[in-house]
Design a protein around this motif. Structure first.
Motif, PDB file in Angstrom:
ATOM      1  N   UNK A   1       5.437  11.071  -0.593  1.00  0.00           N
ATOM      2  CA  UNK A   1       4.582   9.871  -0.089  1.00  0.00           C
ATOM      3  C   UNK A   1       5.398   8.847   0.498  1.00  0.00           C
ATOM      4  N   UNK A   2       4.858   7.592   0.781  1.00  0.00           N
ATOM      5  CA  UNK A   2       5.383   6.614   1.388  1.00  0.00           C
ATOM      6  C   UNK A   2       4.837   5.188   0.789  1.00  0.00           C
ATOM      7  N   UNK A   3       5.586   4.312   0.727  1.00  0.00           N
ATOM      8  CA  UNK A   3       4.783   2.901   0.358  1.00  0.00           C
ATOM      9  C   UNK A   3       5.478   1.850   1.219  1.00  0.00           C
ATOM     10  N   UNK A   4       4.490   1.009   1.361  1.00  0.00           N
ATOM     11  CA  UNK A   4       4.870  -0.444   2.253  1.00  0.00           C
ATOM     12  C   UNK A   4       5.269  -1.476   1.586  1.00  0.00           C
ATOM     13  N   UNK A   5       6.703  -1.957   1.707  1.00  0.00           N
ATOM     14  CA  UNK A   5       7.177  -3.213   0.969  1.00  0.00           C
ATOM     15  C   UNK A   5       7.273  -4.320   2.144  1.00  0.00           C
ATOM     16  N   UNK A   6       7.054  -5.337   1.495  1.00  0.00           N
ATOM     17  CA  UNK A   6       7.183  -6.847   2.372  1.00  0.00           C
ATOM     18  C   UNK A   6       8.052  -7.618   1.618  1.00  0.00           C
ATOM     19  N   UNK A   7       9.144  -8.401   1.970  1.00  0.00           N
ATOM     20  CA  UNK A   7       9.838  -9.099   0.908  1.00  0.00           C
ATOM     21  C   UNK A   7      10.134 -10.530   1.736  1.00  0.00           C
ATOM     22  N   UNK A   8       9.973 -11.691   0.590  1.00  0.00           N
ATOM     23  CA  UNK A   8      10.546 -12.744   1.191  1.00  0.00           C
ATOM     24  C   UNK A   8      11.673 -13.455   0.235  1.00  0.00           C
ATOM     25  N   UNK A   9      12.482 -14.124   0.615  1.00  0.00           N
ATOM     26  CA  UNK A   9      13.600 -14.634  -0.285  1.00  0.00           C
ATOM     27  C   UNK A   9      13.557 -16.147  -0.318  1.00  0.00           C
ATOM     28  N   UNK A  10      13.475 -16.582  -1.465  1.00  0.00           N
ATOM     29  CA  UNK A  10      13.288 -18.144  -1.598  1.00  0.00           C
ATOM     30  C   UNK A  10      14.521 -18.569  -2.247  1.00  0.00           C
TER      31      UNK A  10
ATOM     32  N   UNK B   1       0.750  -1.238  -0.196  1.00  0.00           N
ATOM     33  CA  UNK B   1       0.071  -0.016   0.019  1.00  0.00           C
ATOM     34  C   UNK B   1       1.003   1.537  -0.074  1.00  0.00           C
ATOM     35  N   UNK B   2       0.187   2.508  -0.005  1.00  0.00           N
ATOM     36  CA  UNK B   2       0.843   3.542  -0.147  1.00  0.00           C
ATOM     37  C   UNK B   2       0.030   4.719   0.644  1.00  0.00           C
ATOM     38  N   UNK B   3       0.615   5.748   1.083  1.00  0.00           N
ATOM     39  CA  UNK B   3       0.002   6.691   1.917  1.00  0.00           C
ATOM     40  C   UNK B   3       0.605   8.206   1.685  1.00  0.00           C
ATOM     41  N   UNK B   4      -0.292   9.177   1.853  1.00  0.00           N
ATOM     42  CA  UNK B   4       0.332  10.739   1.619  1.00  0.00           C
ATOM     43  C   UNK B   4       0.549  10.903   0.263  1.00  0.00           C
ATOM     44  N   UNK B   5       0.229  10.097  -0.768  1.00  0.00           N
ATOM     45  CA  UNK B   5       0.560  10.507  -2.038  1.00  0.00           C
ATOM     46  C   UNK B   5       0.160  11.951  -2.513  1.00  0.00           C
ATOM     47  N   UNK B   6       1.179  12.609  -3.425  1.00  0.00           N
ATOM     48  CA  UNK B   6       0.805  13.688  -4.102  1.00  0.00           C
ATOM     49  C   UNK B   6      -0.587  13.730  -5.000  1.00  0.00           C
ATOM     50  N   UNK B   7      -1.416  14.625  -5.012  1.00  0.00           N
ATOM     51  CA  UNK B   7      -2.462  14.773  -5.629  1.00  0.00           C
ATOM     52  C   UNK B   7      -2.183  15.232  -7.058  1.00  0.00           C
ATOM     53  N   UNK B   8      -2.428  14.530  -8.209  1.00  0.00           N
ATOM     54  CA  UNK B   8      -2.085  14.912  -9.640  1.00  0.00           C
ATOM     55  C   UNK B   8      -3.270  15.312 -10.431  1.00  0.00           C
TER      56      UNK B   8
ATOM     57  N   UNK C   1       8.591  -2.419   6.215  1.00  0.00           N
ATOM     58  CA  UNK C   1       8.479  -0.916   6.778  1.00  0.00           C
ATOM     59  C   UNK C   1       8.127   0.053   5.781  1.00  0.00           C
ATOM     60  N   UNK C   2       7.704   1.050   6.117  1.00  0.00           N
ATOM     61  CA  UNK C   2       7.302   2.131   5.222  1.00  0.00           C
ATOM     62  C   UNK C   2       8.523   2.880   4.583  1.00  0.00           C
ATOM     63  N   UNK C   3       8.505   3.082   3.359  1.00  0.00           N
ATOM     64  CA  UNK C   3       9.841   3.676   2.797  1.00  0.00           C
ATOM     65  C   UNK C   3       9.258   5.146   1.983  1.00  0.00           C
TER      66      UNK C   3
END
Length: 612
Positions: free
Chosen positions: A370-379, A259-266, A351-353
């Protein structure tokens, strides 16, 4: 050497402020926090610390670059003329587009810092040098579009990281067999456009030029693509140049843009609050993923649609992410913000980036947007039966890989010298259709299709560094191979008949001299399942497409599951591979006179790995 799943991950960090649909923490038993330095040590075989050299200590290397630059400059101009210009003509709506001026100036790239590793995790050991590259170029380039309208580039800045791997390491001269050259991630490219009558503001012009340049770099050098240069002619089979040019990844990154939050309005209008229609494009190496577009929101939640799988070739690879606002005009979407983060840092936890708008002229960094939330797994890739039969669960609609297949197309026999150049091998990987004995085209099992680059005609070179090697004419090499494989003669019998010594014959036959249609190309393929998956191939012969009703195809489909059947209990970490010849045949009974009759033997190598 610890398993990857023991080295990559995070302890339980704070969960996001707002829960995301489909978001779960990776299983804690698979993860524990590791520093990037420890991760790099694992990746390069656990062979001690990484050696790093800063720019100041590399004056000698930059001196060498300055002296070589006039020759490099001529090469770059040739590339602009032969590759960039035709690609721009195809991408722009101006058929007469061409470069009327291309001066790259006298500025020379600055190299550094350098990270040096011992590389031991793949079949051939080597030494890896990751070299920073920064080039601020006082370019003077002009692209003619139409009468009275031209587009110019007056300054150009490129920043990235080159990876140079010296491999294979040999016990005989010349010690180092070759060098792999690649870019760890897409470089950052900034340029100033100038033009007549505000041509730079025309929709699609800047984007088309940028996309063409980035795609050319990506196709040639960005991992997994790379250049392999070797200087051991006559020993190609020994050093496995296909694996050198197209190596398999070290692991799979399963990434979610949640997800993301606080994005600029275009988007602005009179009847509602300003907003955006955001979507995200994620690039890791040469692979990319685009999330769906969500309408009228500054806090989008992509949930399961944010997951995707990417190949990991180096923990220093960058995940490059850009958030866009979708526009109703094609190719005119507005950039909201960008983010770059190393894989080795990303896997430390959810974490939020922050994302930042593109920097304006004179700015080192754009403002926060703005910010984006990233989740990662490594296989990790593993050849054990357990990993193949008990694959990890899918994540969303795009992160569905449960097995990994490598397909290498080496060379082919059966074409004439006149048709051996520019032939293309088309590879289809999908589920078997029991009724048609082909590849099922149903929506649930659409085949993945890959094509090689055009082939080259190449007769086997002999090992010039081997003093014991007897010179053998190419036609005599092919005759010896025919006697060995078609007539079943032994090396001793062929030597007695031909008068050639057994040592030279053994080395020549190892190189398959009658297979002079050569690609040496590999494909890395993610599979949703492997039990019912088959591989088909089609040979597209240059100049024969119109006269043939259908191209030659495999006489028998290759079953991926047969790789597991060949070794019922493979050791963990070993490869499930098969290497050999497959036969392609024409489907038509009557052929035009100018079409080679076949059959055609293609030399291939398959490898199957599970994920854990």
């Amino acid at each position: 050497k610890e398993p990857l799943t023991e080295c990559l991950s995070h302890d339980a960090l704070a969960r996001p402020e707002k829960p995301s649909a489909g978001l779960e923490e990776p299983h804690p038993s698979l993860w524990r926090k590791k520093s990037l330095a420890e991760l790099e040590s694992w990746y390069h075989g656990g062979q001690g610390s990484v050696i790093e050299a800063e720019v100041k200590s590399l004056d000698w290397l930059n001196f060498v670059v300055r002296k070589l630059w006039p020759h490099v400059d001529k090469t770059l101009k040739s590339v602009i003329e032969t590759e960039v210009e035709p690609a721009l003509k195809a991408a722009l709506p101006y058929s007469g587009a061409c470069f009327t001026k291309y001066d790259l100036g006298k500025s020379v790239p600055v190299l550094g810092p350098v990270h040096v590793y011992e590389k031991t995790r793949q079949a051939h050991a080597g030494l890896q040098l990751d070299v920073g590259l920064n080039w601020t170029c006082d370019a003077d380039i002009e692209l003619y579009l139409m009468p009275g309208i031209s587009l110019g580039i007056k300054s150009l800045t490129i920043a990235g990281e080159l990876s140079l791997i010296l491999r294979p390491l040999m016990d005989t001269l010349p010690i180092v067999g070759g060098m792999q050259i690649s870019m760890i991630s897409l470089p950052s490219i900034q340029w100033d456009f100038v033009g007549v009558a505000n041509v730079v503001d025309l929709p699609g012009i800047q984007g088309a030029v940028r996309n063409v340049v980035m795609q050319l770099i990506c196709d040639q050098l960005v991992l997994p693509n790379r250049k392999f240069i070797h200087w051991v002619q006559g020993r190609e089979a020994e050093i496995d140049i296909t694996s050198m040019q197209f190596p398999r990844p070290e692991a799979i990154l399963r990434l979610c843009v949640c997800e993301a939050r606080g994005l600029d309005a275009k988007d602005f209008n009179f009847f509602s609050k300003a907003s955006s229609d955001p979507y995200v494009v994620v690039n890791v190496g040469a692979r990319s993923h685009r999330t769906p577009t969500l309408k009228a929101t500054l806090a989008p939640n992509w949930g399961d649609h944010g997951w995707a799988d990417f190949f990991v070739f180096n923990p220093r690879q960058l995940v490059k992410l850009e958030v866009f606002d979708a526009d109703f005009m094609p190719k005119c979407d507005d950039s909201i913000g960008t983010l770059e983060v190393m894989i080795g840092e990303l896997v430390q936890g959810n974490k939020w980036h922050p994302i930042h708008a593109r920097a304006k002229e004179g700015e080192a960094k754009g403002r926060r947007s703005g910010e984006v939330l990233l989740v990662a797994e490594v296989l990790e890739l593993d050849a054990s039966r357990e990993c193949l039969l008990r694959p990890p669960a899918a994540r969303g609609a795009a992160a569905t890989a449960r097995a990994f297949l490598s397909v290498q197309i080496w060379f082919l026999r059966g074409l004439t010298k006149g048709t051996a150049t520019d032939a293309v091998m088309k590879v289809s990987v999908g589920k078997k259709d029991q009724q048609s004995n082909g590849v099922d085209k149903s929506p649930k099992a659409v085949a993945q299709v890959f094509e090689t680059k055009p082939s080259v005609f190449e007769e086997v070179a002999q090992d010039i560094n081997d003093a014991k090697m007897q010179a053998i004419d190419p036609s005599a090499q092919r005759m010896a191979e025919f006697m060995a494989h078609k007539s079943g003669m032994s090396i001793e019998q062929i030597s007695e008949i031909s008068g050639l010594d057994e040592y030279s014959l053994t080395k020549v036959l190892r190189e398959h001299p009658s297979f002079f249609t050569r690609w040496h190309q590999g494909f890395n393929i993610l599979l949703e399942e492997f039990q019912d998956t088959v591989v088909d191939m089609e040979l597209l012969i240059a100049g024969c497409a119109k006269s043939l009703p259908a191209p030659p195809k495999l006489a028998q489909l290759f079953k991926v599951a047969s790789l597991l059947e060949a070794k019922e209990k493979p050791a963990s970490g070993s490869d499930l591979t098969w290497e050999g010849q497959l036969t392609l045949q024409h489907q038509a009974k009557e052929l035009p006179r100018d079409v080679p009759a076949g059959p055609f033997d293609v030399y291939v190598k398959f490898g199957l790995l599970g994920l854990r």
